[in-house]
Design an enzyme around this catalytic site. Structure first.
Site, PDB file in Angstrom:
ATOM      1  N   TYR A 134      37.918  44.283  41.034  1.00 55.70           N
ATOM      2  CA  TYR A 134      38.589  45.582  40.930  1.00 55.70           C
ATOM      3  C   TYR A 134      37.813  46.708  41.596  1.00 55.70           C
ATOM      4  O   TYR A 134      38.359  47.772  41.886  1.00 55.70           O
ATOM      5  CB  TYR A 134      38.838  45.929  39.456  1.00 55.70           C
ATOM      6  CG  TYR A 134      40.079  45.268  38.917  1.00 55.70           C
ATOM      7  CD1 TYR A 134      40.107  43.902  38.682  1.00 55.70           C
ATOM      8  CD2 TYR A 134      41.234  46.002  38.668  1.00 55.70           C
ATOM      9  CE1 TYR A 134      41.253  43.280  38.209  1.00 55.70           C
ATOM     10  CE2 TYR A 134      42.387  45.393  38.194  1.00 55.70           C
ATOM     11  CZ  TYR A 134      42.391  44.038  37.968  1.00 55.70           C
ATOM     12  OH  TYR A 134      43.529  43.439  37.506  1.00 55.70           O
ATOM     13  N   ASP A 159      41.129  28.230  33.913  1.00 54.95           N
ATOM     14  CA  ASP A 159      42.348  27.424  34.088  1.00 54.95           C
ATOM     15  C   ASP A 159      42.653  26.641  32.804  1.00 54.95           C
ATOM     16  O   ASP A 159      43.807  26.565  32.359  1.00 54.95           O
ATOM     17  CB  ASP A 159      42.252  26.500  35.317  1.00 54.95           C
ATOM     18  CG  ASP A 159      40.931  25.763  35.442  1.00 54.95           C
ATOM     19  OD1 ASP A 159      39.996  26.031  34.661  1.00 54.95           O
ATOM     20  OD2 ASP A 159      40.828  24.894  36.341  1.00 54.95           O
ATOM     21  N   LYS A 170      34.813  30.921  35.355  1.00 59.66           N
ATOM     22  CA  LYS A 170      35.058  29.794  36.259  1.00 59.66           C
ATOM     23  C   LYS A 170      33.699  29.445  36.845  1.00 59.66           C
ATOM     24  O   LYS A 170      33.470  29.554  38.058  1.00 59.66           O
ATOM     25  CB  LYS A 170      36.089  30.231  37.324  1.00 59.66           C
ATOM     26  CG  LYS A 170      36.557  29.143  38.255  1.00 59.66           C
ATOM     27  CD  LYS A 170      37.533  28.161  37.629  1.00 59.66           C
ATOM     28  CE  LYS A 170      37.866  27.060  38.625  1.00 59.66           C
ATOM     29  NZ  LYS A 170      38.703  25.990  38.043  1.00 59.66           N
ATOM     30  N   ASP A 201      42.700  40.316  33.211  1.00 59.58           N
ATOM     31  CA  ASP A 201      44.017  40.860  33.571  1.00 59.58           C
ATOM     32  C   ASP A 201      45.073  39.771  33.461  1.00 59.58           C
ATOM     33  O   ASP A 201      46.116  39.939  32.832  1.00 59.58           O
ATOM     34  CB  ASP A 201      43.967  41.411  34.999  1.00 59.58           C
ATOM     35  CG  ASP A 201      45.331  41.881  35.453  1.00 59.58           C
ATOM     36  OD1 ASP A 201      45.987  42.613  34.689  1.00 59.58           O
ATOM     37  OD2 ASP A 201      45.756  41.499  36.562  1.00 59.58           O
ATOM     38  N   ASP A 218      48.222  38.963  30.282  1.00 54.73           N
ATOM     39  CA  ASP A 218      49.679  38.839  30.453  1.00 54.73           C
ATOM     40  C   ASP A 218      50.162  37.568  29.767  1.00 54.73           C
ATOM     41  O   ASP A 218      51.189  37.558  29.087  1.00 54.73           O
ATOM     42  CB  ASP A 218      50.063  38.805  31.941  1.00 54.73           C
ATOM     43  CG  ASP A 218      50.401  40.196  32.482  1.00 54.73           C
ATOM     44  OD1 ASP A 218      49.889  41.188  31.939  1.00 54.73           O
ATOM     45  OD2 ASP A 218      51.177  40.280  33.463  1.00 54.73           O
TER      46      ASP A 218
END
Ligand code: IPM
Ligand code: MN
Length: 351
Positions: free
Chosen positions: A146, A230, A197, A254, A258
């Site tokens: 970001y 994941d 990750k 982010d 969702d």
């Protein structure tokens, strides 16, 4: 719609903290689309709960930008710094190029006001499950991809090169991880999962993992886990009960939030707090959803996400019992239009 009661954990106040009697100075950015509609209901509910607010409206967002070019000037930002908190509805207008409002308004506030924690609670029953889950995602809010590090070369040619780096600082990672441990320690399950990750992002992942392991030693009462992002997507859907508190970087946070909204009753009830826990500036509270221009003016917007974000604000302002009453009033379904839902929830908090 049903929202399970959730374990808010320690914030600034407890669920039983009596009204402070203070008048809170709030900067209100209704924004675009359904933003002003849900904001009106959130303020209605806060007032019904007895909150003493002195609000100042700021006309910002895509519509303002199209009108006179202002996104968020340094002068406006300086004014915002003087408030106790900022309440934001939603921003985004068709016709504004991507990034203008996101970077120029939302991210500018997050970075300049050092809102380094993005706290997003999820309580609900995921599709196909019987038992409700209850977890909070702590998303780092000032670093990662970001930041905007990178650039483009030979734009528009077959040889175009685009890079977009992820910035992770020892300071930024540690303060976020520390906040998550402190929060987990206040909750009944006392469990914290790092999501990253690390198997691919070996530089950033290593900094996150080492920081997490080091801070963990100071919190022996908190049980820890690690999931690759994941795999976490699978668990959000298939086994959300495993989570209590999650800490993760800006971009993973982010995307995961969702998904968190989608498995917790929908984005219409997903709330968030952009916090500066160090208190060097006002914190900002906003629903996770966007401005939904397709339903503006129809009365279909669900104000619950904005109302729960406003409850988060009350909590942070030291009005613990009031915040709890607002959250409790949102637990049973409310029906009708945006404003009818606001009326119904207001009636519940007033009682
Ligand atoms: C969010 C939003 C923002 C983000 C956008 C609008 C910049 O998606 O708050 O989750 O990516 O953080
Ligand atoms: Mn998002």
């Amino acid at each position: 719609m049903h929202i399970a009661p959730y374990d808010i954990g320690g914030m600034a106040t407890s669920k039983t903290t009596p009204p402070s009697g203070k008048k809170h100075r709030i900067a209100v950015i209704g924004g675009d689309g359904i933003g002003p509609e849900v904001m009106q209901e959130a303020l209605k509910v806060l007032r019904a709960a007895g909150a003493q607010l002195e609000t100042t409206d700021f006309d910002l967002g895509g519509a303002r930008y199209l009108r006179d070019g202002e996104v968020l000037s340094d002068a406006t930002l300086a004014q915002l710094r003087n408030f106790d908190a900022i309440l934001l509805g939603a921003v985004g207008t068709p016709g504004v190029p991507p990034g203008v409002i996101e970077r120029g308004l939302l991210l500018k506030m997050r970075f300049e006001l050092d809102l380094y924690i993005n706290r997003r609670p999820f309580a609900g029953t995921a599709p196909g499950h019987i038992a409700p889950h209850d977890f909070i995602v702590i998303r780092e809010n000032t670093e990662g991809p970001y930041v905007g590090e990178g650039g483009v070369l030979r734009k528009g040619t077959p040889q175009e090169v685009a890079t977009q780096g992820s910035v992770n600082t020892a300071h930024g990672v540690e303060r976020c991880v520390r906040y998550a441990f402190e929060l987990a320690a206040t909750r009944s399950r006392k469990h914290l999962t790092l999501v990253h990750k690390t198997n691919v992002l070996t530089f950033a992942g290593d900094l996150w993992q080492r920081t997490f392991d080091r801070v963990a030693k100071e919190f022996p009462q908190v049980a820890t886990a690690y999931n690759h992002v994941d795999a976490a997507c699978i668990y959000f859907v298939q086994d959300p009960h495993r989570y209590d508190v999650i800490v993760t970087d800006n971009l993973f946070g982010d995307i995961l939030t969702d998904l968190g909204g989608a498995v917790s009753g929908g984005i219409g009830i997903a709330s968030s707090a952009n916090l500066n826990p160090a208190g060097t500036g006002p914190s900002m509270f906003e629903p996770v959803h966007g401005s939904a221009p397709d339903i503006v003016g129809t009365g279909k917007a669900n104000p619950v996400a904005a109302i729960l974000s406003a409850a988060h604000m009350l909590e942070f302002l030291g009005e613990g019992a009031m915040a709890e009453r607002v959250r409790a009033a949102c637990q049973a379904p409310a029906s009708g239009s945006t404003s009818q839902m606001g009326d119904e929830i207001s009636a519940r908090v007033a009682n």
